[in-house]
Design a protein around this motif. Structure first.
Motif, PDB file in Angstrom:
ATOM      1  N   HIS A  20      72.044  29.512  92.591  1.00  0.00           N
ATOM      2  CA  HIS A  20      71.847  29.420  91.145  1.00  0.00           C
ATOM      3  C   HIS A  20      70.441  29.893  90.825  1.00  0.00           C
ATOM      4  CE1 HIS A  20      74.999  25.949  90.536  1.00  0.00           C
ATOM      5  NE2 HIS A  20      75.522  27.043  91.038  1.00  0.00           N
ATOM      6  N   PHE A  65      81.373  31.582  83.451  1.00  0.00           N
ATOM      7  CA  PHE A  65      81.310  30.134  83.624  1.00  0.00           C
ATOM      8  C   PHE A  65      81.510  29.471  82.264  1.00  0.00           C
ATOM      9  CE2 PHE A  65      77.811  26.731  84.704  1.00  0.00           C
ATOM     10  CZ  PHE A  65      78.778  25.764  84.904  1.00  0.00           C
ATOM     11  N   TRP A 109      68.490  15.397  88.822  1.00  0.00           N
ATOM     12  CA  TRP A 109      69.167  15.239  87.524  1.00  0.00           C
ATOM     13  C   TRP A 109      70.669  15.034  87.696  1.00  0.00           C
ATOM     14  CZ3 TRP A 109      66.791  19.581  89.412  1.00  0.00           C
ATOM     15  CH2 TRP A 109      67.644  20.614  89.830  1.00  0.00           C
ATOM     16  N   ALA A 144      76.142  32.719  83.810  1.00  0.00           N
ATOM     17  CA  ALA A 144      76.184  31.384  83.207  1.00  0.00           C
ATOM     18  C   ALA A 144      75.477  31.440  81.855  1.00  0.00           C
ATOM     19  CB  ALA A 144      75.503  30.373  84.116  1.00  0.00           C
ATOM     20  N   GLN A 145      76.270  31.225  80.780  1.00  0.00           N
ATOM     21  CA  GLN A 145      77.693  30.937  80.795  1.00  0.00           C
ATOM     22  C   GLN A 145      78.390  31.985  79.925  1.00  0.00           C
ATOM     23  OE1 GLN A 145      78.593  26.736  80.257  1.00  0.00           O
ATOM     24  NE2 GLN A 145      76.961  26.098  81.645  1.00  0.00           N
ATOM     25  N   TRP A 178      74.892  15.625  79.881  1.00  0.00           N
ATOM     26  CA  TRP A 178      74.373  16.303  78.681  1.00  0.00           C
ATOM     27  C   TRP A 178      74.263  15.355  77.487  1.00  0.00           C
ATOM     28  CZ3 TRP A 178      72.141  20.490  80.187  1.00  0.00           C
ATOM     29  CH2 TRP A 178      72.650  21.184  81.295  1.00  0.00           C
ATOM     30  N   GLU A 207      75.145  21.567  92.467  1.00  0.00           N
ATOM     31  CA  GLU A 207      73.698  21.303  92.568  1.00  0.00           C
ATOM     32  C   GLU A 207      73.394  19.897  93.094  1.00  0.00           C
ATOM     33  OE1 GLU A 207      71.802  22.324  88.824  1.00  0.00           O
ATOM     34  OE2 GLU A 207      72.153  24.458  89.165  1.00  0.00           O
ATOM     35  N   GLY A 224      79.234  23.006  86.654  1.00  0.00           N
ATOM     36  CA  GLY A 224      78.061  22.466  86.104  1.00  0.00           C
ATOM     37  C   GLY A 224      77.827  20.970  86.329  1.00  0.00           C
ATOM     38  N   ASN A 225      76.659  20.607  85.790  1.00  0.00           N
ATOM     39  CA  ASN A 225      76.210  19.218  85.903  1.00  0.00           C
ATOM     40  C   ASN A 225      77.299  18.246  85.431  1.00  0.00           C
ATOM     41  OD1 ASN A 225      73.770  20.264  86.731  1.00  0.00           O
ATOM     42  ND2 ASN A 225      72.766  20.007  84.759  1.00  0.00           N
ATOM     43  N   GLU A 283      75.751  30.794  89.316  1.00  0.00           N
ATOM     44  CA  GLU A 283      75.039  30.599  88.044  1.00  0.00           C
ATOM     45  C   GLU A 283      73.851  31.549  88.047  1.00  0.00           C
ATOM     46  OE1 GLU A 283      74.071  26.676  86.582  1.00  0.00           O
ATOM     47  OE2 GLU A 283      75.833  25.814  87.570  1.00  0.00           O
ATOM     48  N   TYR A 313      67.954  30.973  87.209  1.00  0.00           N
ATOM     49  CA  TYR A 313      67.706  31.349  85.821  1.00  0.00           C
ATOM     50  C   TYR A 313      66.249  31.793  85.714  1.00  0.00           C
ATOM     51  CZ  TYR A 313      71.948  28.639  84.853  1.00  0.00           C
ATOM     52  OH  TYR A 313      73.241  28.154  84.837  1.00  0.00           O
ATOM     53  N   LEU A 364      80.116  21.565  77.900  1.00  0.00           N
ATOM     54  CA  LEU A 364      78.700  21.427  77.560  1.00  0.00           C
ATOM     55  C   LEU A 364      78.515  22.064  76.185  1.00  0.00           C
ATOM     56  CD1 LEU A 364      75.839  23.133  79.688  1.00  0.00           C
ATOM     57  CD2 LEU A 364      75.567  22.025  77.492  1.00  0.00           C
ATOM     58  N   ILE A 392      73.948  29.379  76.677  1.00  0.00           N
ATOM     59  CA  ILE A 392      73.302  30.479  77.432  1.00  0.00           C
ATOM     60  C   ILE A 392      74.309  31.606  77.697  1.00  0.00           C
ATOM     61  CG2 ILE A 392      71.224  29.433  78.441  1.00  0.00           C
ATOM     62  CD1 ILE A 392      72.826  28.550  80.867  1.00  0.00           C
ATOM     63  N   TRP A 437      67.292  31.778  80.940  1.00  0.00           N
ATOM     64  CA  TRP A 437      67.470  30.497  80.221  1.00  0.00           C
ATOM     65  C   TRP A 437      66.102  29.907  79.952  1.00  0.00           C
ATOM     66  CZ3 TRP A 437      69.861  25.525  82.916  1.00  0.00           C
ATOM     67  CH2 TRP A 437      69.845  24.446  82.012  1.00  0.00           C
TER      68      TRP A 437
HETATM   69  O1  AHR Z   1      74.474  26.236  83.229  1.00  0.00           O
HETATM   70  C1  AHR Z   1      73.766  25.117  82.778  1.00  0.00           C
HETATM   71  C2  AHR Z   1      73.451  24.150  83.896  1.00  0.00           C
HETATM   72  O2  AHR Z   1      72.514  24.710  84.760  1.00  0.00           O
HETATM   73  C3  AHR Z   1      74.579  23.768  84.792  1.00  0.00           C
HETATM   74  O3  AHR Z   1      75.335  22.710  84.285  1.00  0.00           O
HETATM   75  C4  AHR Z   1      73.880  23.327  86.043  1.00  0.00           C
HETATM   76  O4  AHR Z   1      74.659  23.535  87.181  1.00  0.00           O
HETATM   77  C5  AHR Z   1      72.605  24.129  86.039  1.00  0.00           C
HETATM   78  O5  AHR Z   1      71.508  23.333  86.283  1.00  0.00           O
END
Ligand code: AHR
Length: 502
Positions: free
Chosen positions: A242, A25, A178, A351-352, A97, A173, A71-72, A292, A244, A29, A357, A296
């Protein structure tokens, strides 16, 4: 020495491994793009400004697909800003971001990078601040040969042949507060369904990933999947997952047990997909895209400090987690979990990829190096192709804060097309080595050709530019094969790759 046993049978298959299980990914960012893959002033930069030293490391990982551009980030992104002459592209505030996106790298440039990396693009569209019409337009721009507004725009921008992007994410997401344009499950399911229809009418060969919950810890996890799928089931192909993990309290046994949660997460989403299939009397199967996954948490405080001082600058050094040895063990276990579920998880993205990360770190104007998590990913991507086997593991277990019955030995195995077998194994035991006995009689004559080991005496050990091989693979103790039984020593707290050939 403690003992564990594994039975492997060549006919006892989970299923074919989709090579996209080893995806990654790259999001707009932090320093993922600018200062990561792209640094035109760097001494290794190619004619397009991409760092060749980073490309070499990416090639070692063997990443067949890369999710892009977020991603976001995508929930407020206008794809039109990222095409056409670079000098005309706008600089935009990125509300995901809190940085400024300059759009120096856009779809055309990234496609060139992906080609050099031998990767396909998994393109995420904006279903946050935008909707189905815009989703249709970007598919027309990317994939329609010629003769329409957006395909001609692509050609005018210098790209005659379509990009031919096959896999698309319907937003990112969308359950998260957020997110720009957060939606309820029903709202999202409706929009995703209409976008999916229009995108597939433009190019029926594409596959689509609908947003699942942004994590299994969301209050709406489960109901989100069911309600969203109820709206768009027939028109999508995958649901995204997703996840983490973190170890803020330094509880290594508890941290290494987190793949129990990951396995449960996958099985729950599979069950919901199949429940919706049953409810709809459908012949269509929706699979999973774990797009993802990683550890993290190391960089969270640092990021808050950066935002206090530096909001809106370009390429802020965000999410720069420095991974330690125990993170590599969990990443190894996460890869094992994905392989165990390879019958339904068809796509997965670490990710990523660079700086954010990421397994690969760079210094602007300086070197690049492999983080600890680089190695289990590289090993799985290199050797974990072909068919995933159902692996019966008989191991002593332990209890920790969140789980009972956590096997000390976490393992799985794959068979490649050439008949070679690879066993991937994590020993979660902090103190004791294991004698692992594998019943491999069904394969006929096999011998050990390699035992790769990742171990460090300090779980918090990290790699750095000035000490890049502090945590790096070495040769493992190996073992012997007798009467169809392989016996191998698995050191305490270690990642192991055992290669077997005729
Ligand atoms: O990978 C970082 C962020 O984590 C991504 O932008 C988002 O999709 C997730 O919350």
């Amino acid at each position: 020495m403690k003992k564990a046993k594994i039975i492997l049978d060549k006919d006892f298959e989970v299923g074919k491994i989709d090579e996209r299980l080893y995806g990654s990914f790259i999001e707009h960012l932090g320093r993922a793009v600018y200062g990561g893959i792209y640094e035109p002033d760097h001494e290794t930069a190619d004619e397009l400004g991409f760092r060749k030293d980073v490309m070499d490391m990416v090639s070692k990982l063997g990443v067949p697909i890369v999710r892009y551009p977020g991603g976001n980030f995508v929930s407020g992104f206008n794809w039109e800003d990222s095409v056409g002459p670079v000098e005309n592209r706008p600089h935009r505030l990125d509300l995901a971001w809190f940085t400024t996106e300059t759009n120096e790298v856009g779809l055309h440039e990234f496609a060139e990078w992906a080609k050099k990396a031998d990767s396909e693009i998994m393109y995420a569209i904006n279903l946050g601040s935008r909707g189905p019409e815009n989703a249709r337009d970007i598919v027309e721009y990317a994939n329609h040969p010629s003769g329409s507004k957006f395909s001609e725009m692509r050609i005018a921008n210098g790209r005659k042949e379509p990009f031919g992007i096959k896999l698309w994410c319907l937003g990112n997401e969308m359950d998260g507060p957020w997110q720009m344009g957060q939606k309820t499950a029903k709202e999202y399911g409706r929009v995703a369904n209409e976008a999916a229809k229009m995108m597939k009418w433009v190019d029926p060969s594409i596959e689509l990933v609908a947003c699942g919950s942004s994590s299994s810890e969301m209050d709406t996890f489960g109901s989100w999947e069911y309600e969203m799928l109820d709206e768009c089931y027939e028109n999508i192909d995958y649901v995204s997952l997703h996840r983490y993990y973190a170890n803020p309290t330094g509880d290594t046994p508890g941290f290494l047990a987190r793949t129990m949660d990951m396995d449960e997460f996958i099985k729950t989403v599979v069950a919901i997909c199949d429940a919706v299939k049953g409810k709809k009397h459908s012949k269509h199967t929706v699979n999973l895209s774990f797009d993802e996954w990683n550890v993290w948490y190391h960089s969270r405080e640092q990021d808050n400090e950066i935002w206090k001082q530096d909001k809106w600058n370009r390429a802020l050094p965000l999410l720069e987690d420095i991974y330690n040895f125990e993170d590599a063990l969990l990443v190894g276990s996460m890869l094992i979990t994905l392989l165990k579920n390879a019958d339904r998880v068809k796509v997965a993205c670490l990710a990523q990829l660079v700086n954010v990360i990421a397994p690969i770190m760079t210094r602007n104007g300086g070197g690049c190096w492999a983080q600890t998590i680089f190695y289990p990913f590289m090993h799985a991507s290199k050797y974990g192709r072909g068919t995933a086997l159902k692996t019966l593991v008989d191991s002593p277990v332990y209890s920790c804060t969140d789980y009972d019955n956590v096997p000390y030995i976490d393992a799985t195995a794959t068979v490649a097309e050439d008949g070679s077998v690879t066993v991937f194994c994590v020993n979660r035991d902090m103190e004791e080595d294991f004698e692992l006995e594998l019943d491999i009689r069904s394969f006929g004559e096999l011998k050990i050709t390699d035992h790769i080991l990742l171990h460090h005496d300090d779980v918090k050990a990290v790699n750095a530019e000035e000490n890049p091989d502090n945590v790096a693979p070495t040769k493992g103790p190996g073992g012997s094969v007798e009467n169809g039984k392989l016996t191998v020593k698995i050191p305490a707290l270690s990642w192991n790759v055992i290669r077997l050939e005729k």
